[in-house]
Design an enzyme around this catalytic site. Sequence first.
Site, PDB file in Angstrom:
ATOM      1  N   LYS A 178       0.841  -1.196   0.000  1.00 10.93           N
ATOM      2  CA  LYS A 178       0.000   0.000   0.000  1.00 10.93           C
ATOM      3  C   LYS A 178       0.874   1.243   0.000  1.00 10.93           C
ATOM      4  O   LYS A 178       2.040   1.234   0.420  1.00 10.93           O
ATOM      5  CB  LYS A 178      -0.949   0.020   1.191  1.00 10.93           C
ATOM      6  CG  LYS A 178      -0.280   0.071   2.579  1.00 10.93           C
ATOM      7  CD  LYS A 178       0.034   1.451   3.073  1.00 10.93           C
ATOM      8  CE  LYS A 178       0.669   1.427   4.464  1.00 10.93           C
ATOM      9  NZ  LYS A 178       1.282   2.703   4.865  1.00 10.93           N
ATOM     10  N   GLY A 210      10.093  -2.235   7.048  1.00 11.90           N
ATOM     11  CA  GLY A 210      10.487  -0.899   7.479  1.00 11.90           C
ATOM     12  C   GLY A 210      10.434   0.116   6.366  1.00 11.90           C
ATOM     13  O   GLY A 210      11.197   1.077   6.347  1.00 11.90           O
ATOM     14  N   ALA A 211       9.502  -0.082   5.421  1.00  7.58           N
ATOM     15  CA  ALA A 211       9.466   0.767   4.231  1.00  7.58           C
ATOM     16  C   ALA A 211       8.196   1.599   4.128  1.00  7.58           C
ATOM     17  O   ALA A 211       8.045   2.392   3.213  1.00  7.58           O
ATOM     18  CB  ALA A 211       9.608  -0.098   2.982  1.00  7.58           C
ATOM     19  N   GLY A 212       7.249   1.404   5.052  1.00  7.20           N
ATOM     20  CA  GLY A 212       5.998   2.150   4.992  1.00  7.20           C
ATOM     21  C   GLY A 212       5.023   1.606   3.967  1.00  7.20           C
ATOM     22  O   GLY A 212       4.052   2.273   3.622  1.00  7.20           O
ATOM     23  N   LEU A 213       5.251   0.374   3.497  1.00  5.17           N
ATOM     24  CA  LEU A 213       4.412  -0.217   2.464  1.00  5.17           C
ATOM     25  C   LEU A 213       3.420  -1.253   3.018  1.00  5.17           C
ATOM     26  O   LEU A 213       2.630  -1.817   2.257  1.00  5.17           O
ATOM     27  CB  LEU A 213       5.288  -0.881   1.393  1.00  5.17           C
ATOM     28  CG  LEU A 213       6.216   0.068   0.623  1.00  5.17           C
ATOM     29  CD1 LEU A 213       7.214  -0.729  -0.211  1.00  5.17           C
ATOM     30  CD2 LEU A 213       5.408   1.004  -0.261  1.00  5.17           C
ATOM     31  N   GLY A 214       3.457  -1.483   4.318  1.00  2.26           N
ATOM     32  CA  GLY A 214       2.485  -2.371   4.951  1.00  2.26           C
ATOM     33  C   GLY A 214       2.639  -3.833   4.607  1.00  2.26           C
ATOM     34  O   GLY A 214       1.661  -4.593   4.638  1.00  2.26           O
ATOM     35  N   GLY A 215       3.857  -4.285   4.302  1.00  5.90           N
ATOM     36  CA  GLY A 215       4.057  -5.664   3.866  1.00  5.90           C
ATOM     37  C   GLY A 215       3.603  -6.700   4.868  1.00  5.90           C
ATOM     38  O   GLY A 215       2.918  -7.667   4.508  1.00  5.90           O
ATOM     39  N   SER A 234      -0.228  -6.639   5.163  1.00  7.08           N
ATOM     40  CA  SER A 234      -0.839  -7.207   3.966  1.00  7.08           C
ATOM     41  C   SER A 234      -0.742  -8.732   3.969  1.00  7.08           C
ATOM     42  O   SER A 234      -1.713  -9.428   3.640  1.00  7.08           O
ATOM     43  CB  SER A 234      -0.155  -6.644   2.718  1.00  7.08           C
ATOM     44  OG  SER A 234      -0.734  -7.177   1.545  1.00  7.08           O
ATOM     45  N   ASP A 267      -3.050  -1.748  10.744  1.00 10.25           N
ATOM     46  CA  ASP A 267      -3.145  -1.648   9.287  1.00 10.25           C
ATOM     47  C   ASP A 267      -3.822  -2.855   8.638  1.00 10.25           C
ATOM     48  O   ASP A 267      -4.206  -2.792   7.464  1.00 10.25           O
ATOM     49  CB  ASP A 267      -1.743  -1.500   8.668  1.00 10.25           C
ATOM     50  CG  ASP A 267      -1.216  -0.073   8.742  1.00 10.25           C
ATOM     51  OD1 ASP A 267      -2.035   0.842   8.970  1.00 10.25           O
ATOM     52  OD2 ASP A 267      -0.004   0.116   8.562  1.00 10.25           O
TER      53      ASP A 267
END
Length: 294
Positions: A15, A101-106, A109, A141
């Site tokens: 995301k 730690g990338a802000g992508l919600g891995g 998800s 999230d």
Amino acid sequence: MPREKQSIESASYAKINLFLDIERIREDGYHDLSMVNAKISFHDTITCSLTTKPGIVLTCSDPDLPTDENNMAYQAAQRYCDQSRISKGVIIHIEKRIPKGAGLGGGSSDAATVLLSLNKLTYDQVSQAVLKEIAVGIGADVPFFLEPGLCVCSGVGDRVVSIHLAQNVKKPPLYGVLCSPDEEVSSKIAYNQWDELKVQKHSSARRLLNAMTMQDWGRIPNYLFNSFEQVVFKKYPVVKKAYKNFCKASPTPPRLTGSGSNLFSLHTSEAEAEEVSRKLREFDLKTNVFYMII
């Protein structure tokens, strides 16, 4: 009851935060947020299988990630099994692409994808309302990833409302470029830094949401916002340098997603996104071109 399916493979989408405003610190120490989130085509791949042997077995292509109760996907399987009381065991494999730690919600998800996959495998033994309860218990999230398309999220991120667009929307309406600086951002540190700011920047998602409703996709890149930028760019020099180079490479303004470290830009054509990606690679930055899922 129909015979259970034995295995299912699913994409677990990353995301981006098109809008993220930290509204206030709550009495419980958490923060109230106002967000507009979008899923993108960049994804992990998760295979879930049922087995006659009880228990949960999780494997992952990334050897640095835990494969026990410290992994959110494992927690999702555990909680689903407890709730549905299925007698079978679960085998999960994650082909990992989304960096941590990338802000992508891995992680969130992956957890949501496991919940949805197990429910499909057992022919919807658990209601959508209960799935959401399980998701909230795993992480703030996770509920977002149970929903299709674009969503407005509030509270700590656990209150989710889908944005319903007209059926004639061209897909995909927007392409994008992910830029992955070689630096991991701590969400805890980012929140602490924001709490200490004397002057905190805020914004409204009104113009962004109006543009979405009108399907005026070309205006959307100008209405993006992220409260974390005012602290992350000061604290993390590698991310700040990547942002400056991104600004040089992209005709649309790049933004941070989540608390970082990943940056992204949005474009109305795939060709433009590919050109921005090419320019970023000249700065030795890792990139991925994606399209927005609506």
